[in-house]
Write an enzyme that holds these catalytic residues in place. Sequence first.
Site, short mmCIF file in Angstrom:
data_model
loop_
_atom_site.label_atom_id
_atom_site.label_comp_id
_atom_site.label_asym_id
_atom_site.label_seq_id
_atom_site.Cartn_x
_atom_site.Cartn_y
_atom_site.Cartn_z
N ASP A 1 -3.86 0.66 -9.56
CA ASP A 1 -5.30 0.41 -9.72
C ASP A 1 -5.66 0.13 -11.17
O ASP A 1 -6.40 -0.80 -11.49
CB ASP A 1 -6.11 1.60 -9.20
CG ASP A 1 -5.95 1.79 -7.70
OD1 ASP A 1 -5.38 0.91 -7.04
OD2 ASP A 1 -6.40 2.85 -7.20
N GLU B 1 0.83 -1.21 0.00
CA GLU B 1 0.00 0.00 0.00
C GLU B 1 0.86 1.25 0.00
O GLU B 1 1.79 1.38 0.79
CB GLU B 1 -0.89 -0.01 1.25
CG GLU B 1 -2.27 0.53 1.01
CD GLU B 1 -3.07 -0.35 0.05
OE1 GLU B 1 -3.15 0.01 -1.14
OE2 GLU B 1 -3.61 -1.37 0.49
N HIS B 2 0.55 2.15 -0.91
CA HIS B 2 1.27 3.42 -1.11
C HIS B 2 2.69 3.20 -1.62
O HIS B 2 3.49 4.13 -1.65
CB HIS B 2 1.29 4.26 0.17
CG HIS B 2 -0.06 4.83 0.52
ND1 HIS B 2 -0.53 6.01 0.00
CD2 HIS B 2 -1.04 4.36 1.34
CE1 HIS B 2 -1.74 6.25 0.48
NE2 HIS B 2 -2.07 5.26 1.28
N THR B 3 2.99 1.98 -2.03
CA THR B 3 4.31 1.70 -2.61
C THR B 3 4.35 2.01 -4.10
O THR B 3 5.43 2.20 -4.66
CB THR B 3 4.66 0.22 -2.41
OG1 THR B 3 3.55 -0.58 -2.84
CG2 THR B 3 4.95 -0.10 -0.95
N SER C 1 -25.25 7.19 -16.88
CA SER C 1 -24.98 6.15 -15.89
C SER C 1 -26.26 5.77 -15.17
O SER C 1 -27.05 6.65 -14.79
CB SER C 1 -23.96 6.64 -14.86
OG SER C 1 -23.85 5.73 -13.79
N TYR D 1 -3.48 12.66 0.56
CA TYR D 1 -2.73 11.72 -0.28
C TYR D 1 -1.51 12.42 -0.86
O TYR D 1 -0.39 11.89 -0.83
CB TYR D 1 -3.66 11.21 -1.38
CG TYR D 1 -3.15 10.07 -2.22
CD1 TYR D 1 -3.61 8.78 -2.04
CD2 TYR D 1 -2.22 10.30 -3.23
CE1 TYR D 1 -3.16 7.74 -2.83
CE2 TYR D 1 -1.76 9.26 -4.03
CZ TYR D 1 -2.24 7.99 -3.83
OH TYR D 1 -1.78 6.96 -4.62
#
Length: 370
Positions: free
Chosen positions: A159, A20-22, A54, A211
């Site tokens: 992602d 994570e966050h790497t 949508s 972030y």
Amino acid sequence: MSSTGEGVWAAPGRVNLIGEHTDYNDGFVMPFALPHTTVATVSRRDDGVLRLTSTDMDGGPVELRVDDLAPGGPGGWTDYPAGVVWALREAGHQVGGADIHYESTVPTGAGLSSSAAIEVVTALALNDLYELGLERRRTARLCQRAENVYVGAPTGIMDQTASACCTEGHALYLDTRDLSQRQIPFDLAAHGLELLVVDTRVKHAHSDGEYGKRRAGCEAGAAALGVNALRDVPYDSLGEALGRLDDPEVRSLVRHIVTENHRVERVIAHLEAGEVRAIGPVLTEGHASLRDDFRVSCRELDLVVDTALAAGALGARMTGGGFGGSAIVLTETSASPLVAKSVEEAFAASSLEQPRVFTAVPSAGARRLS
């Protein structure tokens, strides 16, 4: 547009098992795709108009001229697909207008990459319809650029790569520096295990500045240590590296990234050795690091982890960017109902909104349906 358009495509959300966050530190990540997808029904248009609708979002159709697309748009969900069209065109690809209708089962704001799913499904459909010839890794890069530049969220590459490239029954080991990939078998059911996802229903927002602060702190740490990225700090030399950093906040960020990369390597070693249960404590270590060093957890995520472990889970941690969203829980299949019930009761006792709990099954990446 007809109900079938020219075709129908799907792209999944993802769960990050570890790492994570790497990704924006040139490090290692290990996501897998969920069965939850964003489905796009798409037809080309010859009038230069991008028409977006949508089933899941409020408001009527949004119409944009592709020639007018530029970063700093109006905000909202349509920025994600519009950003993809902008990124494709800026890269020199001849993309015209389109009618695109979306339906999604990926929970929004849950840290499960609903934004990447809509980006990737848009890019995949336009790649096919306009015969752009883009391979999946390049598609992921362009989707990341759309989110970074057009939407303004400084996310890494994980992602979009997960949504585009994952395969059923596997976790994806991704080196975010050179984008090399390895599919790691991850069949929990065969080992009598389940991985629960607990959506705390606490909405997270990456573009609110937190972030970006973490990313800037990591970059400051790399600069202070004289490396291109924190990926280049060896785990065995972490103590010496931390001793060279004066800022305690930067020191904590560096410690998380270096130890988290090491945790990814440990999880891979366990899985390839068939020691699936052994990854549980590594997941829990990851949560402690995200909570204490990176400081991106929250009360609800900590409650999930603490309650699940007390109920007999093998390991648990927050997943995704943090500040809300979801946690994952590794548990024996036989203990899964008790663990889920314990978490739900803990939320009720704390007067919190009931969490959404479901089993995560490693699933296929983006694909054309028809």
